[in-house]
Scaffold this active site. Structure first.
Site, short mmCIF file in Angstrom:
data_model
loop_
_atom_site.label_atom_id
_atom_site.label_comp_id
_atom_site.label_asym_id
_atom_site.label_seq_id
_atom_site.Cartn_x
_atom_site.Cartn_y
_atom_site.Cartn_z
N THR A 135 -23.58 15.85 -4.59
CA THR A 135 -24.48 15.07 -5.43
C THR A 135 -25.24 14.02 -4.64
O THR A 135 -24.75 13.53 -3.61
CB THR A 135 -23.66 14.36 -6.53
OG1 THR A 135 -24.50 13.47 -7.25
CG2 THR A 135 -22.49 13.58 -5.96
N ASP A 136 -26.41 13.63 -5.16
CA ASP A 136 -27.16 12.53 -4.54
C ASP A 136 -26.47 11.18 -4.77
O ASP A 136 -26.80 10.19 -4.13
CB ASP A 136 -28.60 12.50 -5.04
CG ASP A 136 -28.75 12.33 -6.55
OD1 ASP A 136 -27.72 12.24 -7.26
OD2 ASP A 136 -29.91 12.27 -7.02
N GLU A 137 -25.49 11.14 -5.71
CA GLU A 137 -24.83 9.86 -6.01
C GLU A 137 -24.03 9.33 -4.83
O GLU A 137 -23.68 8.16 -4.80
CB GLU A 137 -23.95 10.00 -7.26
CG GLU A 137 -24.74 10.37 -8.48
CD GLU A 137 -24.03 10.09 -9.80
OE1 GLU A 137 -23.00 9.41 -9.80
OE2 GLU A 137 -24.54 10.57 -10.82
N TYR A 160 -16.38 8.64 -9.53
CA TYR A 160 -16.90 10.01 -9.35
C TYR A 160 -17.60 10.15 -8.00
O TYR A 160 -17.28 11.04 -7.20
CB TYR A 160 -17.87 10.37 -10.49
CG TYR A 160 -18.74 11.57 -10.17
CD1 TYR A 160 -18.20 12.85 -10.09
CD2 TYR A 160 -20.11 11.43 -9.91
CE1 TYR A 160 -18.98 13.95 -9.77
CE2 TYR A 160 -20.90 12.52 -9.59
CZ TYR A 160 -20.34 13.78 -9.52
OH TYR A 160 -21.12 14.87 -9.20
N LYS A 164 -16.70 12.41 -4.63
CA LYS A 164 -17.60 13.43 -4.06
C LYS A 164 -17.95 13.07 -2.61
O LYS A 164 -18.06 13.96 -1.75
CB LYS A 164 -18.88 13.56 -4.90
CG LYS A 164 -18.69 14.16 -6.28
CD LYS A 164 -18.20 15.62 -6.28
CE LYS A 164 -19.25 16.60 -5.87
NZ LYS A 164 -18.76 18.02 -6.08
#
Ligand code: NAD
Ligand code: DAU
Length: 353
Positions: A135-137, A160, A164
């Protein structure tokens, strides 16, 4: 030569889109491995029921013997690793499952993949790829300008995104230390058919139709870069078929929209496609609620690298993709009504910080 592709998390939103795409647009042999948590639905795989090139195995990616047995029996050329706990709000309420699945599960997949890869020879060994869908998060939160590139420093800020980020680091470590041919993609917010109703876009569509208030966190000025899920699965395929092992590719839709802008567009589409009985706009249901704890302000992806190296670009604009998505939720009430009845009824999550 046709590839053998193991998709973890293939009963989830993006995984099932990848499986449906591979079944209809490739000649690959496909094995879905999924635990069927609250987020997994066999009904998302109904279009590939009895498909001659697809099989389903129910297993937990943390269960090393089950993972090893599945890999030994299927002998994949590609492991597309999507299985994860994916919802930020749930990671605020209960981070434990995120640590277990996203970190321990990814470690378990990597160890099993490494043993499998080491057992291969010649062209089969050359062909093998372990692709982690991330993810870009992991990059944190942007100010009003700038874009995430592949070399942006990691700065995860929710349980989260931290889990990741950790799983990305594990994948890179298995590549550097053991030579496992790994690939990572970091993508922005997906949307489209079969999206679990806890996420912003399906939740707003469903709450509109139920005549309920539309809960917009904070001021609604947070920005996300929306990527149509079928554009994303084409990107995944380009990466595991043609990407360079060891590389990371950012994937984004070039569609930056504020949350309030997303909700307004959904209301406008529904006003046209399924008008309210009283003739008022669905916008009348918009309401502002307490913000998500630690809410990241803005995400935006620079997808130049995957475009330049692999020729990928998104085909949907946000307007065209959102119209298709709203139409799908109107035409497939059975899919989401079953979820609302059995697993998630639309309640607010992630306020227990
Ligand atoms: P999802 O929550 O819809 O689906 C996750 C799937 O994984 C479910 O089918 C679930 O049953 C399965 N799963 C969960 N824990 C498991 C376990 N321990 N063992 C086996 N299966 C398990 O998620 P999604 O939105 O499809 O996301 C897929 C992947 O893409 C995730 O890794 C996520 O972090 C990543 N991602 C998602 C988005 C997005 O916008 N949805 C954006 C960037 C990255
Ligand atoms: O950026 C990629 C990420 O996008 C993925 O890694 C995650 O798996 C995926 O869930 C998604 O995370 P977000 O937190 O951005 O998605 P979500 O749909 O939960 O929220 C989108 C935005 O809308 C966010 O700014 C919070 C806001 N929101 C969300 C809900 C559920 C609301 O305002 N109201 C809501 O009810």
């Amino acid at each position: 030569m046709s590839l053998r592709i193991l998709v973890t998390g293939g009963a989830g939103f993006i995984g099932s889109a990848l499986v449906r795409h591979l079944a209809s647009e490739s000649d690959a042999a496909i094995l879905t491995l999924d635990k069927l948590t609250y987020a997994g639905s066999l009904t998302s795989l109904a279009p590939v029921d009895n498909h001659p090139r697809h099989r389903f195995v129910r297993a937990d990616i943390c269960d090393a013997p089950a993972v090893r047995a599945t890999i030994a029996e299927f002998r994949p050329d590609v492991i597309a690793h999507l299985a994860a706990e994916s919802h930020v709000d749930r990671s605020i309420d209960g981070p434990g499952a995120f640590i277990q699945t996203n970190l321990v599960g990814t470690y378990t997949m990597l160890q099993a993949a490494l043993d499998h890869w080491r057992s291969l020879e010649g062209a089969a060994k050359e062909r093998f790829r372990f692709h982690h869908i991330s993810t870009d998060e992991v990059f944190g939160s942007l100010g009003p300008t700038g874009l995430f590139v592949e070399t942006t420093a990691y700065d995860p800020r929710s349980p989260y995104s931290a889990s990741k980020a950790g799983s990305d680091h594990l994948v890179r470590a298995w590549g550097h230390t053991y030579g496992l041919p790994v690939l990572i993609t970091n993508c922005s917010n997906n949307y489209g058919p079969y999206h679990f109703p806890e996420k912003l876009i399906p939740l707003m569509i469903i709450k509109c139709l139920a005549g309920e208030k539309l809960p917009i966190y904070g001021k609604g000025d947070n920005v996300r870069d929306w990527l149509y899920v079928e554009d994303h699965v084409r990107a995944l395929r380009a990466v595991f078929e043609r990407g360079r092992p060891g590389e990371t590719y950012n994937v984004g839709g070039c569609n930056e929209v504020t949350n309030i802008g997303v909700v307004e567009r959904i209301c406008d589409l529904l006003d046209a496609m399924a008008p309210r009985a009283d003739g008022a706009s669905y916008r009348a249901q918009m309401s502002f609620v307490a913000d998500r704890p630690g809410h990241d302000k803005r995400y935006a992806i620079d997808a130049t690298k995957i475009g330049r190296e692999l020729g990928w670009r998104p085909l949907e604009t946000f307007d065209s993709g959102l119209a298709r998505t709203v139409r799908w939720y109107l035409d497939n009430r059975g899919w989401w009504e079953a979820i609302l009845k059995q697993r998630y009824a639309g309640e607010r999550l992630g306020v227990n910080a």
